[in-house]
Design an enzyme around this catalytic site. Structure first.
Site, PDB file in Angstrom:
ATOM      1  N   ALA A   6       0.791  -1.238   0.000  1.00  0.00           N
ATOM      2  CA  ALA A   6       0.000   0.000   0.000  1.00  0.00           C
ATOM      3  C   ALA A   6       0.816   1.277   0.000  1.00  0.00           C
ATOM      4  CB  ALA A   6      -0.914   0.007   1.243  1.00  0.00           C
TER       5      ALA A   6
ATOM      6  N   PHE B 278       1.013   1.566  -7.665  1.00  0.00           N
ATOM      7  CA  PHE B 278      -0.404   1.285  -7.889  1.00  0.00           C
ATOM      8  C   PHE B 278      -1.154   0.998  -6.588  1.00  0.00           C
ATOM      9  CE2 PHE B 278       0.973  -0.114 -12.292  1.00  0.00           C
ATOM     10  CZ  PHE B 278       0.364   0.936 -12.944  1.00  0.00           C
TER      11      PHE B 278
ATOM     12  N   TYR C  82      10.179  -9.371 -21.001  1.00  0.00           N
ATOM     13  CA  TYR C  82       9.090  -9.174 -20.047  1.00  0.00           C
ATOM     14  C   TYR C  82       8.024 -10.263 -20.186  1.00  0.00           C
ATOM     15  CZ  TYR C  82       6.212  -6.939 -16.598  1.00  0.00           C
ATOM     16  OH  TYR C  82       5.500  -6.713 -15.456  1.00  0.00           O
TER      17      TYR C  82
ATOM     18  N   THR D  79       8.692   3.079 -12.168  1.00  0.00           N
ATOM     19  CA  THR D  79       8.746   2.614 -10.786  1.00  0.00           C
ATOM     20  C   THR D  79      10.184   2.167 -10.512  1.00  0.00           C
ATOM     21  OG1 THR D  79       8.261   0.299 -11.337  1.00  0.00           O
ATOM     22  CG2 THR D  79       6.367   1.743 -10.910  1.00  0.00           C
TER      23      THR D  79
END
EC number: 1.3.1.9
Length: 402
Positions: free
Chosen positions: A48, A52, A234, A274
């Site tokens: 959290a 995202f 990926y 990120t």
């Protein structure tokens, strides 16, 4: 102390409390500006504190007025040493939630462990009764399976053959070729164990067994597909195998939720800057080119815009949740538009160190990266002394494992 960014490779070793706070306030203001969302009222977010997961917590609280519990693993500050950014993010979020009269508590510990799961169960029982929505957004390179005691480490590798393509060092702007050797079977299995759906399923099982999931309960995990140019490293690489497992787990969980009329979804999200994506070869160059195009088209989204749209236009429309043929929510739809991807592919072939500043958005990439750690945020005085010792208002201390 005066806090400056200290870089080591793809990691920033410092974080700025005031910058993180301003970032959170900016995201909250964005969600409030978009109007209310008729969403879940009692929300658990696993992972959290950044990215995202954090955006999901902000959207739930300030879009739907939800009570939220956040689970994360962050480093608290010490005298003269900053906390990790997720700590400051959570402190700012909970401070703003409290001001708005919203319930917000946190557990800082290893979300993969049985102890943190039990602590979360105890907190839900004590304070919320049941949960309407669980967001599963863990990003960790390592997981110890609490049932076997085995520690698994994930790798970012292709499968079946070595991979060579362009990448960029976003600190220097130098475009070069990178080669990655293929993963072996053990590395593939370990990556699935860390980044697949097993732990998500364990969380749902644990809470369901305690009757903590409300009727009509929903759970969402996050995934990524991406374009052909990143496919080998990926989606067809080790991470892709883990994401396949995650997506398959959604169907297993949905079956288990039948008696509650509950549903599990995987949302395929847009490429974003990120800490994790910055470490994946090829991705920084792809994002630099993508962002330039999406900004020109007026369809660029950061984390909070992406999750705001997911909640408002997909999850909580009072109709059926739209999914693709594989049962996935596709909020990467603007990124994957044919015209956008065609332009990326053309620019990719031409990209060099010399022309990237013109054809890509490397400056935007760097800003987004620094923003993750609370740096380069507009309106923050970085020459001012700040107190690194910041408390998280609703932190429930994790119990020591026996």
């Amino acid at each position: 102390m005066i806090i400056e960014p200290r870089m080591r490779g793809f990691i920033c070793l410092t974080a700025h409390p005031k910058g993180c706070e301003q970032n959170i306030i900016n995201q909250i203001n964005y969600i409030k500006s978009q109007g209310p969302i008729d969403g879940a009222k009692k929300v658990l977010v696993i992972g959290a504190s950044t990215g995202f997961g954090l955006a999901s917590r902000i959207t739930s609280a300030f879009g739907s007025g939800a009570s939220t519990i956040g689970v994360y693993f962050e480093k608290p500050p010490k005298e003269g040493k900053t906390a990790s950014p997720g700590w400051y993010n959570t402190a700012a979020f909970e401070t703003e939630a409290n001001k708005a009269g919203l319930y917000a508590k946190s557990i800082n510990g290893d979300a993969f462990s049985n102890e943190v799961k039990q602590q979360t169960i105890d907190l839900i029982k004590a304070d919320l009764g049941q949960i309407d929505l669980i967001i599963y957004s863990l990003a960790s390179p390592v997981r110890t399976n609490p049932n076997t005691g085995i520690t698994h480490r994930s790798v970012l590798k292709p499968i079946g053959g070595s991979f060579t393509n362009k990448t960029v060092d976003f600190h220097t702007g130098i475009v070069s070729d990178v080669s990655i050797e293929p993963a072996n079977e053990e590395e593939i299995e370990n990556t699935i164990a860390v980044m697949g759906g097993e732990d998500w399923g364990m969380w749902i099982d644990a809470l369901k067994a305690e009757k903590l999931l409300a009727d009509g309960f929903t759970t969402v995990a996050y995934s990524y597909i991406g374009p052909a140019v990143t496919e080998a490293v990926y989606r067809k690489g080790t991470i892709g195998m883990a994401k396949n497992h995650l997506e398959a787990t959604a169907f297993t969980i949905t079956d288990k939720l039948a008696d509650l009329k509950g549903k599990a979804y995987v949302s395929v999200n847009k490429a974003l800057v990120t800490q994790a994506s910055s470490a994946i070869p090829v991705i920084p160059l792809y994002i630099s080119l993508l962002y330039k195009i999406m900004k020109e088209e007026g369809i660029h989204e950061g984390c909070i815009e992406q999750i705001g749209r997911l909640f408002k236009d997909r999850l909580y429309t009072n109709g059926d949740v739209p999914v693709d043929q594989e049962g996935r929510i596709r909020i990467d739809d603007w990124e994957m538009r044919d015209d956008v991807q065609a332009r990326v592919a053309t620019l990719w072939k031409d990209a060099t160190t010399e022309n990237l500043p013109a054809i890509g958005d490397l400056a935007g990439y760097k800003t987004d990266f620094l923003n993750l750690f609370g740096f380069d945020v507009a309106g923050v005085n970085y020459q001012a002394d700040v107190n690194e010792m910041v408390d998280v208002p609703g932190l429930v201390e994790a119990k020591e494992e026996e």
